[in-house]
Design a protein around this motif. Structure first.
Motif, mmCIF file in Angstrom:
data_model
loop_
_atom_site.group_PDB
_atom_site.id
_atom_site.type_symbol
_atom_site.label_atom_id
_atom_site.label_comp_id
_atom_site.label_asym_id
_atom_site.label_seq_id
_atom_site.Cartn_x
_atom_site.Cartn_y
_atom_site.Cartn_z
ATOM 1 N N ILE A 260 33.559 33.632 32.798
ATOM 2 C CA ILE A 260 34.241 34.855 33.200
ATOM 3 C C ILE A 260 35.350 34.537 34.181
ATOM 4 C CG2 ILE A 260 32.215 36.308 32.839
ATOM 5 C CD1 ILE A 260 31.834 36.276 35.907
ATOM 6 N N THR A 261 36.273 35.471 34.298
ATOM 7 C CA THR A 261 37.295 35.402 35.327
ATOM 8 C C THR A 261 37.644 36.837 35.704
ATOM 9 O OG1 THR A 261 39.372 34.357 35.997
ATOM 10 C CG2 THR A 261 39.306 35.337 33.801
ATOM 11 N N SER A 262 38.467 36.998 36.681
ATOM 12 C CA SER A 262 38.819 38.332 37.141
ATOM 13 C C SER A 262 40.336 38.456 37.218
ATOM 14 C CB SER A 262 38.202 38.570 38.523
ATOM 15 O OG SER A 262 38.538 39.847 38.994
ATOM 16 N N LEU A 263 40.851 39.502 36.616
ATOM 17 C CA LEU A 263 42.266 39.848 36.692
ATOM 18 C C LEU A 263 42.353 41.302 37.137
ATOM 19 C CD1 LEU A 263 43.535 38.276 33.342
ATOM 20 C CD2 LEU A 263 43.858 37.374 35.644
ATOM 21 N N PRO A 264 43.469 41.734 37.690
ATOM 22 C CA PRO A 264 43.580 43.123 38.147
ATOM 23 C C PRO A 264 43.263 44.127 37.030
ATOM 24 C CG PRO A 264 45.442 41.835 38.929
ATOM 25 C CD PRO A 264 44.684 40.967 37.962
ATOM 26 N N GLY A 265 42.182 44.872 37.210
ATOM 27 C CA GLY A 265 41.789 45.912 36.276
ATOM 28 C C GLY A 265 41.179 45.417 34.969
ATOM 29 N N GLY B 97 39.298 29.529 21.867
ATOM 30 C CA GLY B 97 39.117 30.684 20.996
ATOM 31 C C GLY B 97 39.624 31.950 21.672
ATOM 32 N N GLY B 98 39.404 33.067 21.033
ATOM 33 C CA GLY B 98 39.836 34.342 21.596
ATOM 34 C C GLY B 98 39.103 34.678 22.886
ATOM 35 N N HIS B 99 39.714 35.529 23.666
ATOM 36 C CA HIS B 99 39.132 35.951 24.937
ATOM 37 C C HIS B 99 39.042 37.468 24.973
ATOM 38 C CE1 HIS B 99 41.264 32.105 25.952
ATOM 39 N NE2 HIS B 99 40.025 31.824 26.273
ATOM 40 N N PRO B 100 37.881 38.029 24.617
ATOM 41 C CA PRO B 100 37.763 39.486 24.713
ATOM 42 C C PRO B 100 37.938 39.939 26.160
ATOM 43 C CG PRO B 100 35.646 38.479 24.137
ATOM 44 C CD PRO B 100 36.657 37.391 24.200
ATOM 45 N N VAL B 101 38.546 41.096 26.329
ATOM 46 C CA VAL B 101 38.810 41.629 27.668
ATOM 47 C C VAL B 101 38.202 43.016 27.764
ATOM 48 C CG1 VAL B 101 40.602 42.283 29.314
ATOM 49 C CG2 VAL B 101 40.966 40.321 27.820
ATOM 50 N N ALA B 102 37.456 43.240 28.837
ATOM 51 C CA ALA B 102 36.827 44.547 29.074
ATOM 52 C C ALA B 102 37.395 45.142 30.359
ATOM 53 C CB ALA B 102 35.317 44.387 29.210
ATOM 54 N N SER B 103 37.306 46.443 30.476
ATOM 55 C CA SER B 103 37.697 47.101 31.729
ATOM 56 C C SER B 103 36.654 46.781 32.791
ATOM 57 C CB SER B 103 37.774 48.610 31.530
ATOM 58 O OG SER B 103 36.476 49.133 31.300
ATOM 59 N N ARG B 104 37.015 46.967 34.031
ATOM 60 C CA ARG B 104 36.059 46.716 35.116
ATOM 61 C C ARG B 104 34.834 47.616 35.011
ATOM 62 N NH1 ARG B 104 36.861 42.811 38.574
ATOM 63 N NH2 ARG B 104 38.980 42.155 38.930
#
Length: 64
Positions: A22-27, A39-46
């Motif tokens: 995991i990592t953290s980006l704004p929002g 591979g792909g990186h799924p992104v979810a909301s906080r």
């Protein structure tokens, strides 16, 4: 360019990628497979990621 620092689980076997990372980006809350880092990186909301973590923690407490 943004430098992203990925984190592995502290319970990872140390085998170079046996867990999700995991990592953290704004929002946003990107995930990746430690065995397939290109591979792909799924992104979810906080908010969605918080609900997921709470659910995993609740399931883990049921196993104790």
């Amino acid at each position: 360019m943004i430098r992203i620092w990925w984190k592995s689980s502290s319970r990872s076997a140390g085998n170079g990628g046996g867990c999700a990372e995991i990592t953290s980006l704004p929002g946003r809350f990107p995930l990746r497979d430690g065995k397939n880092r290109c591979g792909g990186h799924p992104v979810a909301s906080r908010s969605l990621s918080s609900m997921f973590i709470e659910s995993v923690e609740a399931d883990a407490s049921d196993l104790r």
